[in-house]
Scaffold this active site. Structure first.
Site, PDB file in Angstrom:
ATOM      1  N   LYS A 261     -11.668   2.575  10.637  1.00 20.20           N
ATOM      2  CA  LYS A 261     -11.386   1.239  11.166  1.00 20.20           C
ATOM      3  C   LYS A 261     -10.798   1.390  12.564  1.00 20.20           C
ATOM      4  CE  LYS A 261      -8.740  -2.981   9.977  1.00 20.20           C
ATOM      5  NZ  LYS A 261      -7.774  -3.572   9.035  1.00 20.20           N
TER       6      LYS A 261
ATOM      7  N   SER B  95      -9.520  -8.005   7.168  1.00 18.41           N
ATOM      8  CA  SER B  95      -9.876  -7.666   8.530  1.00 18.41           C
ATOM      9  C   SER B  95     -10.729  -6.409   8.658  1.00 18.41           C
ATOM     10  CB  SER B  95      -8.612  -7.483   9.370  1.00 18.41           C
ATOM     11  OG  SER B  95      -7.848  -6.381   8.906  1.00 18.41           O
TER      12      SER B  95
ATOM     13  N   SER C 296      -6.491  -6.751   3.586  1.00 17.58           N
ATOM     14  CA  SER C 296      -7.594  -6.405   4.490  1.00 17.58           C
ATOM     15  C   SER C 296      -8.468  -5.238   4.065  1.00 17.58           C
ATOM     16  CB  SER C 296      -7.058  -6.129   5.888  1.00 17.58           C
ATOM     17  OG  SER C 296      -6.887  -7.347   6.555  1.00 17.58           O
TER      18      SER C 296
HETATM   19  N1  GLN Z   1      -6.005 -11.756   6.022  1.00 21.89           N
HETATM   20  C1  GLN Z   1      -4.618 -11.422   6.197  1.00 21.89           C
HETATM   21  C2  GLN Z   1      -4.175 -11.827   7.578  1.00 21.89           C
HETATM   22  O1  GLN Z   1      -4.939 -12.446   8.241  1.00 21.89           O
HETATM   23  C3  GLN Z   1      -4.403  -9.973   5.943  1.00 21.89           C
HETATM   24  C4  GLN Z   1      -4.705  -9.115   7.089  1.00 21.89           C
HETATM   25  C5  GLN Z   1      -4.538  -7.673   6.803  1.00 21.89           C
HETATM   26  O2  GLN Z   1      -4.375  -7.248   5.659  1.00 21.89           O
HETATM   27  N2  GLN Z   1      -4.532  -6.883   7.871  1.00 21.89           N
HETATM   28  O3  GLN Z   1      -3.112 -11.544   8.006  1.00 21.89           O
END
Ligand code: GLN
Length: 491
Positions: free
Chosen positions: A76, A151, A175
């Site tokens: 990532k 994400s 994410s």
């Molecule tokens: N979807 C969550 C957010 O927008 C989690 C993001 C993540 O785990 N990096 O913060």
């Protein structure tokens, strides 16, 4: 070969039926063909990967290989990789080349894994659909009009389309698990502190957790074995004896391999508005656990409903502080024209950050400000403790907690982007384990009426990785959801 798991590829490599050069070369060809459609990769490093593959083959020939040597991997793009661009999905870091590698990247490289490239992600890991990337959304291999989740959408899509057998991710609120669910692959978030955060671009430091995507629970265990470990450069990294996370998988447990395992079913997770096809698939999976010998027990997590508001105070608070470093002075984007220093800061940040990042910085700055700190930030931390207490109590009555990973399957690109609150709701089932720091995995458990994958979440108490991986593995030995390949990407 293309659809093989890490464990299967490893056996072929070690038996010299396959070379890393061949494997890496053919996956790079697949990546180059698929990427214009999926947008899963932001950087493809053919030259670097081929030279790592050559070194891996030499190590296998010399008899000094690990089970991961020669296996291609994608990171990532929040994970710093020395000499290779790390954008974090942001214009701010569009041309940033990391001067050193993250601990987890270092560990996987040391095991002999071959880095083929960096995957697309929501900007600064903020999002649930990968639509917040400066470099455009990732498309879901099961239906390219849909999101891959976020994400870590690029990593999830890359594994789903069989472009790589495994990839890294980070999970701050879901994410890894949410895109794993939406893309039909496995995604593991370990216990906070088991894998060092050193070299991750920080989102929310008390929640950020590096982890892994793979086709199988077994593969997640193999990668976690290499990634886990103490690192003095991260003050929250845990100094514990090394363990083999795959140790329970090889035990020959007979017809009832889950005998003695108590599966907790939180009443708050059922009837919480998950789509009917998802509820059906989860119930079928629970019946599967019972036939493998597990018992089920209803548990209650009375404060878990507060997870979302708590997360959306704490996470933006920490993010607003972490992102203060992007000021155009030391690295990253700097505005071309400005009047003075203050104007340079303003223009740099206005140009470098996207809308969601700005929204979070504003929320975070607000909840930390004088007069609001006690009402929001402090209160959120207190409720966070109550949520952790609920889980502690539940784990006195059960070993693992099972439920849906996400309330919906993959949605269409563009459908939720103008409604941040609806987008935030996607993380309703995943956020609690970040607030409590406990491990969780999402594994494929079926498809909805539209042919989109459904994810099952298995959560465990702190350091229960080996157990949740075993529960997932036993399920995968009797099902083939994780073996399905999206039609457009079948070899
Ligand atoms: N979807 C969550 C957010 O927008 C989690 C993001 C993540 O785990 N990096 O913060």
């Amino acid at each position: 070969m293309i659809t093989s798991s890490v464990a299967e590829l490893s056996r072929s490599l070690l038996a010299r039926r396959l070379s890393s050069i061949e494997l890496t070369g053919s996956l790079l060809d697949r990546i180059e063909t698929a990427n214009p459609t999926l947008n899963a990769f932001l950087t493809i490093d053919r030259e670097g990967a081929m030279s790592q593959a050559k070194a891996a083959d030499a190590r296998i020939a010399a008899g000094t290989a690990s089970p991961l040597t020669g296996i291609p991997l994608a990171h990532k793009d929040v994970i710093m990789t020395e000499g290779l661009r790390t954008t974090c999905g942001s214009r701010m870091l569009e041309n940033f080349v990391a001067p050193y590698s993250a601990f987890v990247a270092e560990r996987l490289a040391r095991a002999g894994m071959v880095t083929v490239g960096k995957t697309n992600m929501d900007e600064f890991a903020m999002g649930s659909s990968n639509e917040n990337s400066y470099f455009g959304p990732v498309r879901n291999p099961w239906n390219t009009t849909c999101v891959a989740g976020g994400s870590s959408g690029g990593s999830a899509a890359a594994v789903a389309a069989r472009l790589v057998p495994a990839a890294t991710g980070t999970d701050t609120g879901g994410s890894i698990r949410q895109p794993a669910a939406l893309s039909g692959v496995c995604g593991l978030k370990p216990t906070y502190g088991v894998c060092s955060r050193y070299g991750l671009v920080a989102l929310a430091s008390s929640l950020d957790t590096p982890g892994v995507f793979g086709q199988t629970a077994e593969d997640c265990a193999l990668l976690l074995n290499a990634m886990a470990g103490h690192d003095a450069r991260d003050s929250t990294s845990l100094d514990r004896p090394a363990e083999d996370y795959a140790r329970q998988l090889s035990e020959n447990a007979g017809a009832k391999p889950l005998a003695g395992v108590r599966v907790g079913l939180p009443r708050e997770y059922f009837g919480a508005g998950a789509e009917p096809d998802i509820v059906d698939a989860i119930e079928t999976a629970i019946a599967g656990f019972r036939s493998l010998g597990a018992t089920t027990v209803e548990v209650s997590l009375p404060n878990v409903d507060h997870s979302l508001p708590v997360y959306y105070v704490i996470s933006p608070a920490e993010a607003s502080s972490n992102l203060a470093r992007f000021d155009g002075v030391r690295y990253g984007h700097r505005a071309a024209k400005y009047d003075d220093l203050t104007d340079m800061y303003k223009k740099t940040r206005a140009e470098g950050f996207g809308a969601e990042v700005k929204r979070r910085i504003l929320i975070g700055t607000y909840v930390l400000s004088h007069g609001y700190y006690d009402a929001y930030y402090l209160k959120a931390q207190q409720v966070r403790r109550l949520i952790a207490d609920d889980f502690r109590k539940a784990y006195q009555r059960c070993d693992v907690i099972v439920g849906p990973t996400s309330p919906t399957t993959a949605f269409c690109i563009g459908d939720n982007i103008d409604d941040p609150l609806k987008m935030y709701l996607n993380d309703i089932f995943t956020i609690a384990s970040n607030l409590t720091g406990t491990p969780a995995i999402s594994i494929p458990c079926g498809f909805d009426g539209k042919g989109l994958p459904i994810g099952l979440q298995i959560q465990g108490n702190a350091f229960a990785e080996a157990q949740i991986l075993n529960v997932a593995h036993r399920y995968q030995q009797t099902t083939d959801w994780h073996r399905r390949v999206p039609a457009g990407f079948a070899p």
